[in-house]
Design a protein around this motif. Structure first.
Motif, PDB file in Angstrom:
ATOM      1  N   ASP A 229       0.854  -1.182   0.000  1.00  0.00           N
ATOM      2  CA  ASP A 229       0.000   0.000   0.000  1.00  0.00           C
ATOM      3  C   ASP A 229       0.895   1.240   0.000  1.00  0.00           C
ATOM      4  OD1 ASP A 229      -1.720   2.018   0.514  1.00  0.00           O
ATOM      5  OD2 ASP A 229      -2.578   1.160   2.336  1.00  0.00           O
TER       6      ASP A 229
ATOM      7  N   SER B 116       0.399   4.132   0.805  1.00  0.00           N
ATOM      8  CA  SER B 116       0.237   5.031   1.947  1.00  0.00           C
ATOM      9  C   SER B 116       1.154   4.638   3.101  1.00  0.00           C
ATOM     10  CB  SER B 116      -1.223   5.055   2.401  1.00  0.00           C
ATOM     11  OG  SER B 116      -1.627   3.807   2.865  1.00  0.00           O
ATOM     12  N   LEU B 117       1.646   3.386   3.121  1.00  0.00           N
ATOM     13  CA  LEU B 117       2.591   3.005   4.175  1.00  0.00           C
ATOM     14  C   LEU B 117       3.858   3.839   4.074  1.00  0.00           C
ATOM     15  CD1 LEU B 117       2.268  -0.883   4.209  1.00  0.00           C
ATOM     16  CD2 LEU B 117       1.327   0.758   5.820  1.00  0.00           C
TER      17      LEU B 117
ATOM     18  N   GLU C   2       3.955   6.790   2.411  1.00  0.00           N
ATOM     19  CA  GLU C   2       3.576   8.194   2.582  1.00  0.00           C
ATOM     20  C   GLU C   2       3.475   8.560   4.058  1.00  0.00           C
ATOM     21  OE1 GLU C   2       1.131   8.522  -1.629  1.00  0.00           O
ATOM     22  OE2 GLU C   2       0.013   8.350   0.234  1.00  0.00           O
ATOM     23  N   ALA C   3       2.956   7.623   4.854  1.00  0.00           N
ATOM     24  CA  ALA C   3       2.864   7.887   6.287  1.00  0.00           C
ATOM     25  C   ALA C   3       4.256   8.084   6.867  1.00  0.00           C
ATOM     26  CB  ALA C   3       2.155   6.728   6.983  1.00  0.00           C
ATOM     27  N   ALA C   4       5.219   7.284   6.380  1.00  0.00           N
ATOM     28  CA  ALA C   4       6.589   7.433   6.879  1.00  0.00           C
ATOM     29  C   ALA C   4       7.186   8.771   6.448  1.00  0.00           C
ATOM     30  CB  ALA C   4       7.457   6.287   6.373  1.00  0.00           C
ATOM     31  N   ARG C   5       6.836   9.210   5.222  1.00  0.00           N
ATOM     32  CA  ARG C   5       7.352  10.502   4.763  1.00  0.00           C
ATOM     33  C   ARG C   5       6.826  11.615   5.654  1.00  0.00           C
ATOM     34  NH1 ARG C   5       7.236  11.989  -1.359  1.00  0.00           N
ATOM     35  NH2 ARG C   5       9.122  13.056  -0.682  1.00  0.00           N
ATOM     36  N   LEU C   6       5.526  11.569   5.942  1.00  0.00           N
ATOM     37  CA  LEU C   6       4.965  12.623   6.788  1.00  0.00           C
ATOM     38  C   LEU C   6       5.537  12.545   8.192  1.00  0.00           C
ATOM     39  CD1 LEU C   6       1.236  13.070   5.829  1.00  0.00           C
ATOM     40  CD2 LEU C   6       3.105  14.675   5.593  1.00  0.00           C
ATOM     41  N   SER C   7       5.975  11.326   8.591  1.00  0.00           N
ATOM     42  CA  SER C   7       6.602  11.209   9.907  1.00  0.00           C
ATOM     43  C   SER C   7       7.978  11.841   9.910  1.00  0.00           C
ATOM     44  CB  SER C   7       6.735   9.744  10.309  1.00  0.00           C
ATOM     45  OG  SER C   7       5.467   9.139  10.362  1.00  0.00           O
ATOM     46  N   GLY C   8       8.465  12.219   8.734  1.00  0.00           N
ATOM     47  CA  GLY C   8       9.740  12.914   8.662  1.00  0.00           C
ATOM     48  C   GLY C   8      10.878  12.056   8.170  1.00  0.00           C
ATOM     49  N   ALA C   9      10.583  10.810   7.747  1.00  0.00           N
ATOM     50  CA  ALA C   9      11.663   9.914   7.353  1.00  0.00           C
ATOM     51  C   ALA C   9      12.081  10.170   5.915  1.00  0.00           C
ATOM     52  CB  ALA C   9      11.224   8.469   7.523  1.00  0.00           C
ATOM     53  N   GLY C  10      13.374  10.379   5.701  1.00  0.00           N
ATOM     54  CA  GLY C  10      13.917  10.548   4.354  1.00  0.00           C
ATOM     55  C   GLY C  10      14.032   9.209   3.650  1.00  0.00           C
TER      56      GLY C  10
ATOM     57  N   ARG D 276      13.370   5.563   5.309  1.00  0.00           N
ATOM     58  CA  ARG D 276      12.141   4.825   4.960  1.00  0.00           C
ATOM     59  C   ARG D 276      12.484   3.427   4.470  1.00  0.00           C
ATOM     60  NH1 ARG D 276      10.954   9.597   2.064  1.00  0.00           N
ATOM     61  NH2 ARG D 276      11.174   8.654   0.009  1.00  0.00           N
TER      62      ARG D 276
ATOM     63  N   ILE E 174      10.939   0.955   7.033  1.00  0.00           N
ATOM     64  CA  ILE E 174       9.587   0.581   6.593  1.00  0.00           C
ATOM     65  C   ILE E 174       9.623  -0.385   5.424  1.00  0.00           C
ATOM     66  CG2 ILE E 174       7.357   1.469   5.829  1.00  0.00           C
ATOM     67  CD1 ILE E 174       8.152   2.580   8.518  1.00  0.00           C
TER      68      ILE E 174
ATOM     69  N   PHE F 235       2.554  15.145  -1.402  1.00  0.00           N
ATOM     70  CA  PHE F 235       2.675  13.965  -2.253  1.00  0.00           C
ATOM     71  C   PHE F 235       2.472  14.317  -3.728  1.00  0.00           C
ATOM     72  CE2 PHE F 235       1.019  11.858   1.726  1.00  0.00           C
ATOM     73  CZ  PHE F 235       2.289  11.539   2.167  1.00  0.00           C
TER      74      PHE F 235
ATOM     75  N   GLU G   7       8.489  14.993   4.095  1.00  0.00           N
ATOM     76  CA  GLU G   7       9.184  14.705   5.343  1.00  0.00           C
ATOM     77  C   GLU G   7       9.675  15.954   6.067  1.00  0.00           C
ATOM     78  OE1 GLU G   7       9.636  13.205   2.383  1.00  0.00           O
ATOM     79  OE2 GLU G   7      11.726  12.786   1.947  1.00  0.00           O
TER      80      GLU G   7
ATOM     81  N   PHE H  82      -4.630   8.138   7.164  1.00  0.00           N
ATOM     82  CA  PHE H  82      -4.984   7.669   5.828  1.00  0.00           C
ATOM     83  C   PHE H  82      -6.273   6.859   5.881  1.00  0.00           C
ATOM     84  CE2 PHE H  82      -0.545   8.539   5.738  1.00  0.00           C
ATOM     85  CZ  PHE H  82      -0.282   8.949   4.443  1.00  0.00           C
TER      86      PHE H  82
ATOM     87  N   TRP I 130       2.136   0.318   9.969  1.00  0.00           N
ATOM     88  CA  TRP I 130       3.175  -0.593   9.491  1.00  0.00           C
ATOM     89  C   TRP I 130       3.030  -1.933  10.180  1.00  0.00           C
ATOM     90  CZ3 TRP I 130       5.133   4.452  11.141  1.00  0.00           C
ATOM     91  CH2 TRP I 130       5.160   5.365  10.075  1.00  0.00           C
TER      92      TRP I 130
ATOM     93  N   HIS J 156       4.790  -4.501  10.521  1.00  0.00           N
ATOM     94  CA  HIS J 156       5.895  -5.165  11.205  1.00  0.00           C
ATOM     95  C   HIS J 156       6.269  -4.475  12.513  1.00  0.00           C
ATOM     96  CE1 HIS J 156       7.538  -1.925   8.859  1.00  0.00           C
ATOM     97  NE2 HIS J 156       8.709  -2.039   9.436  1.00  0.00           N
TER      98      HIS J 156
ATOM     99  N   PRO K 282       7.352   8.786  14.291  1.00  0.00           N
ATOM    100  CA  PRO K 282       7.769  10.170  13.983  1.00  0.00           C
ATOM    101  C   PRO K 282       8.757  10.707  15.022  1.00  0.00           C
ATOM    102  CG  PRO K 282       5.402   9.951  13.752  1.00  0.00           C
ATOM    103  CD  PRO K 282       5.894   8.674  14.363  1.00  0.00           C
TER     104      PRO K 282
ATOM    105  N   VAL L 150      12.205   9.141  14.287  1.00  0.00           N
ATOM    106  CA  VAL L 150      12.874   9.799  13.161  1.00  0.00           C
ATOM    107  C   VAL L 150      13.472  11.130  13.597  1.00  0.00           C
ATOM    108  CG1 VAL L 150      12.498  10.854  10.910  1.00  0.00           C
ATOM    109  CG2 VAL L 150      11.442   8.673  11.447  1.00  0.00           C
TER     110      VAL L 150
END
Lengths: 564, 340
Positions: A455, A457-458, A460-468, A472, A476, B53, B78, B86, B92, B94, B104, B107
């Motif tokens: 998916d 969005s998995l 995208e959620a990490a991106r919004l969490s700030g992960a480059g 990611r 993830i 996005f 980010e 969503f 996630w 896992h 968050p 990170v």
């Protein structure tokens, strides 16, 4: 005000150039080199002697005969198994599928060797059973018919899988509607199932034909002793008797193979035209026909077939590995493990082969994964024409007969590398690069389907969490595709470890692989050692397949070639 | 925190029709904006542009002093300090519930006891403390939703985006989650943008509603305002129950039309006809009214919903405490209408 980056997509800027360069180096360059050489030699008129020699035409005729014969056998066997297993209520479907597909994963030279040990006057198995033909009678498999038969056995699983994939999407309600409309089971088969299954059948037949054209292991073991040459073995023998025009001849012969294989695919395209039936409706379970008494007949028949194509040859192979010398029957008194001790502890040739194959397969499997993960990510996130082109470029070296790819790499690396002025021709590195090219597609497929199933969005959620990007990937994406990555590594390792065709042309003293070692041992008359080595290879193949089976429930559909 | 400004925002995917066309609006700091519209109206594209996005083809997005995106470039998601729930929750699989919610922070380099405390706080707000070590697969839909919320809560994002977060939940759970969102908004003070096609949700939650249709912004106003004074046919048809009557009304009148004017318009045959929104609660059975035919009468639990037809063949809706036989002609009075 923070700097706005023009890179709106999720990928870092270096990713696309990296993937394009990797794909061009591994796929584009060797293919271009081969095409260039073939065209240049043709235009310059060198090696024109090739097409005035009768041996060339014999080889072309033999190639076509064995490939077509093999295709017919593959289609008959593969289609029967596929129809019965998917459409009827026979028991032990999982077992039958696995056992029927096993020959595909066993290296062809091992299959050929096993069949040779099963039949013929020197067969330890037949001698032990007391039914061996008298010494001096010919080995029936050393013939065009023998080669075709074994190509058929080796490639029947390809037809089986292609057809099974098509039949699995055949809607059960469509069959039931036809029966309610008054059609007998036979009628339903003829009017509904067969037309819908035809695309899969045609595709399977085409793959079987192309694989038959490019197969090296079977005609090498069965044909060379009887001086029956097909195109791949002809190229091999030309390289062995190296002369002035060798490169020109090899590139032209490779082009002939590529053209024949290409023609097979063109015929397939023609036959498939207008047969794209999008299946609508529920496609679920489809054991639509109960066989009644015939069920037992089918089960017994299947078991017999599996006995002859799988159990008996492997038993013969094991028997040959346990006798002390060629032609001795296997009895409790004669059984010995000498051959195994010899190849595992004494023969430096086999030990080197083990080391080489494990190194090549391990490095290819793990090294490719780095390219694969990045490429698969790019393909999933950036669909479009560029992605299709990249996928196509990656698939060509795998679809191309191994012998053709090997010739391409010889042409590419025969001269020293520019700038550094080092030649890798004759070293293990040329085999490694050829493996990277050849198995890129094998490595990519599981990982690419895992990324496509993910998916978006998995991420995208990490991106919004700030992960480059790197973060990611590590936190993830890689954990989520890990099972598919594992499958990719095992699968490449499995195929690369016992590979013969590419290494047969690229090896030299000290860089022989397991496949080459088996072939050379058999060629020099040490069939007991060749058999022992083959037994070990088969054991390894089965163990790796079982490992993948255990991973199967964590994998995307269609990742394991013997499951769908 | 600061106000979020969308400035002539447009997005064209190259399909021939712009997905979003010239949308300008300002979300005040701490506001709760619902983007309301039918599916395919471009509301999700607006949300994805705010998140980063998608890059706008034209226009800009400004948060306080910072330009987040314009046609020349965009700040990657980010770096935006936003959070999003969503539609699929995007947990996630896992990671445990705590790891999901705390990612968050991880990170941003928060570890150890601080991490534990802040994750526990966030999970306690959504009442999931005891599930901290479960995996998302072991949770129900509503619980997963709350984990996704906790993930938004754990840092202090400038903007929280919600993409149809209740679409996959059943009715009872929806009511409970609406309450959780309201609490969340009050507690975090973040600017929230909520995409939905369900006007009930939008009315119940938002401080402001932006109605979109075919890529364009139709109206932005508070729920009460948008219900009472919708702009244009599309918003009138989309928000709340009601029927649109085309009547020859004079255009110098105030837009809120009283019964005598409506009655006069009914008797008039000539003149320019204008669309007027009539809410069902304003149509009442009354002997002094005009005759309308009852087309159908459906029991809805607390009352009956009537479909009515005028002599001119236009449809109206009304409520009634008692059942009425369909086919009958009865007098009804329209207390007021709203000129669209």
């Amino acid at each position: 005000m923070p700097r706005l980056s023009a890179n709106r997509s999720s990928q870092p800027v270096w990713l696309l150039p990296f993937v394009i360069i990797a794909v061009c180096l591994l796929s584009g360059l060797p293919l271009a080199r081969l095409l260039y050489a073939g065209l240049r030699f043709s235009i310059e008129g060198r090696a024109t002697g090739l097409f005035s020699e009768p041996s060339t035409w014999f080889a072309i005729r033999n190639t076509l005969t064995t490939a077509v014969g093999g295709m017919v056998i593959s289609v008959l066997a593969g289609a029967t198994f596929a129809f019965v297993i998917t459409l009827t209520d026979v028991r032990a479907k999982g077992f039958f599928s696995f056992a029927f597909v096993l020959p595909m994963m066993i290296p062809p030279q091992v299959t050929a060797l096993a069949w040779v040990q099963m039949s013929g006057p020197a067969s330890p198995l037949l001698k032990t059973l007391g039914i061996a033909p008298p010494l001096g009678s010919p080995q029936p498999l050393y013939s065009l018919g023998g080669i075709a038969l074994l190509l058929g056995v080796q490639h029947a699983p390809l037809v089986f899988l292609a057809l099974k994939a098509g039949l699995a999407s055949l809607p059960r309600d469509g069959v039931e509607a036809a029966r309610l409309a008054g059609a007998s089971p036979l009628r339903v088969f003829r009017d509904i199932i067969l037309p819908l299954a035809l695309p899969g059948l045609i595709a399977g037949a085409a793959i079987a034909f192309v694989s038959g054209v490019g197969n090296f292991g079977i005609p090498a073991i069965l044909g060379i002793p009887a001086s029956i040459f097909v195109l791949p073995t002809l190229i091999y023998s030309r390289l062995s008797s190296f002369g002035a025009g060798t490169f020109a001849e090899m590139s032209q012969l490779s082009m002939v193979i590529a053209v024949i294989a290409g023609l097979g695919l063109v015929i397939q395209q023609r036959a498939l035209k207008g047969r794209d039936y999008r299946i609508i409706g529920l496609s679920g379970q489809n054991a639509a026909f109960s066989l009644g008494l015939w069920r037992l007949v089918a089960e017994v028949g299947f078991s017999l077939v599996l006995f002859f194509v799988l159990v008996a040859p492997l038993a013969a192979l094991i028997a040959s590995s346990l006798v002390p010398a060629y032609g001795v029957p296997l009895t409790p008194d004669t059984v010995s493990l000498d051959a195994f001790a010899e190849i595992l502890f004494r023969q430096s040739v086999t030990l080197t082969a083990f080391a080489n194959s494990l190194f090549l397969a391990g490095t290819t499997a793990c090294g490719l994964l780095l390219f694969t993960v990045l490429t698969a990510y790019l393909l999933a996130r950036r669909p479009g024409r560029l992605a299709d082109t990249i996928t196509g470029l990656i698939e060509i070296p795998y679809a191309l007969p191994g012998i053709v790819l090997a010739v391409a790499f010889i042409l590419l690396f025969a001269a020293p590398l520019p700038l550094v002025n080092v030649s890798i021709y004759g070293t293990i590195w040329i085999i490694l690069i050829a493996y990277f090219s050849s198995f890129f597609a094998v490595s990519l497929k599981p990982v690419a389907s895992a990324f496509l199933q993910l998916d978006p969005s998995l991420e995208e959620a990490a991106r919004l969490s700030g992960a480059g990007f790197g973060r990611r990937m590590r936190d993830i994406l890689v954990p989520l595709i890990a099972p598919a990555a594992g499958a990719s590594v095992i699968l490449v390792f499995l195929i690369a470890c016992s590979e013969l065709t590419v290494s047969a042309l690229l090896w030299s003293a000290g860089t022989q692989t397991l496949g080459v070692a088996i072939f050379n041992l058999d060629d020099s008359g040490s069939s007991d050692l060749a058999s022992a080595l083959s037994v070990l290879v088969v054991v390894m193949v089965v163990l790796l397949m079982l490992m993948l089976e255990m991973l199967a429930k964590h994998l995307p559909r269609g990742v394991l070639p013997w499951r769908n | 925190m600061a106000q979020l400004i969308l400035n002539h925002l447009s997005k064209d995917f190259g399909t021939g029709r712009a997905a979003v066309c010239d949308v300008s609006l300002t979300v005040r700091e701490g506001g709760f904006l619902a983007l309301l519209g039918p599916s395919g109206c471009g509301k999700t594209t607006v949300l994805r542009m705010i998140a980063g996005f998608e890059q706008p083809t034209d226009g800009s997005i400004v948060l306080g002093e910072r330009t987040l995106a314009d046609a020349s470039g965009a700040l990657p998601p980010e770096k935006r300090n936003m959070a999003m729930v969503f539609q699929s929750y995007a947990l996630w699989p896992h990671m445990t519930v705590a790891q999901n919610a705390g990612y968050p922070l991880k990170v941003r380099g928060v570890t150890g006891a601080t991490w534990e405390t802040r994750v526990r706080e966030a999970l306690s707000v959504v009442r999931l403390e005891e599930f901290a070590h479960r995996r998302p697969a072991d949770l129900s839909g509503g619980q997963r939703q709350r984990v996704a919320l906790a993930r938004c809560l754990v840092t202090s994002p400038d903007v929280v985006l919600l993409d149809e977060p209740l679409a996959n939940l059943d009715r009872h759970l929806k009511a409970a989650m609406e309450e959780t969102f309201r609490e969340f908004h009050a507690r975090s003070g973040a600017t929230m943008i909520y995409v939905t096609h369900d006007q009930g949700e939008a009315m119940a939650l938002a401080t402001d509603i932006a109605v979109m249709s075919e890529g364009r912004l139709m109206q932005v106003a508070s729920p009460q305002e948008i219900y009472a004074r919708p702009e244009g046919r599309i918003v009138g048809g989309l928000v709340g129950q009601g029927a649109i009557l085309d009547l020859p009304l004079p255009d110098h009148d105030p837009r809120l039309v009283p019964w005598p004017t409506i009655e006069a318009a009914f008797r008039q045959t000539a003149g320019q006809s204008r669309p007027m929104l009539v809410r069902p609660e304003h149509v009442v059975s009354d002997p002094h009214g005009i005759m309308l035919q009852v087309i159908s009468c459906v029991f809805e639990g607390e009352r009956f919903a009537l479909s009515l037809r005028t002599a001119g063949g236009q449809n109206l809706k009304a409520y009634s405490a008692t059942a009425m036989e369909s086919g009958l002609l009865r007098p009804f009075l329209i207390r007021q209408g709203w000129l669209l």
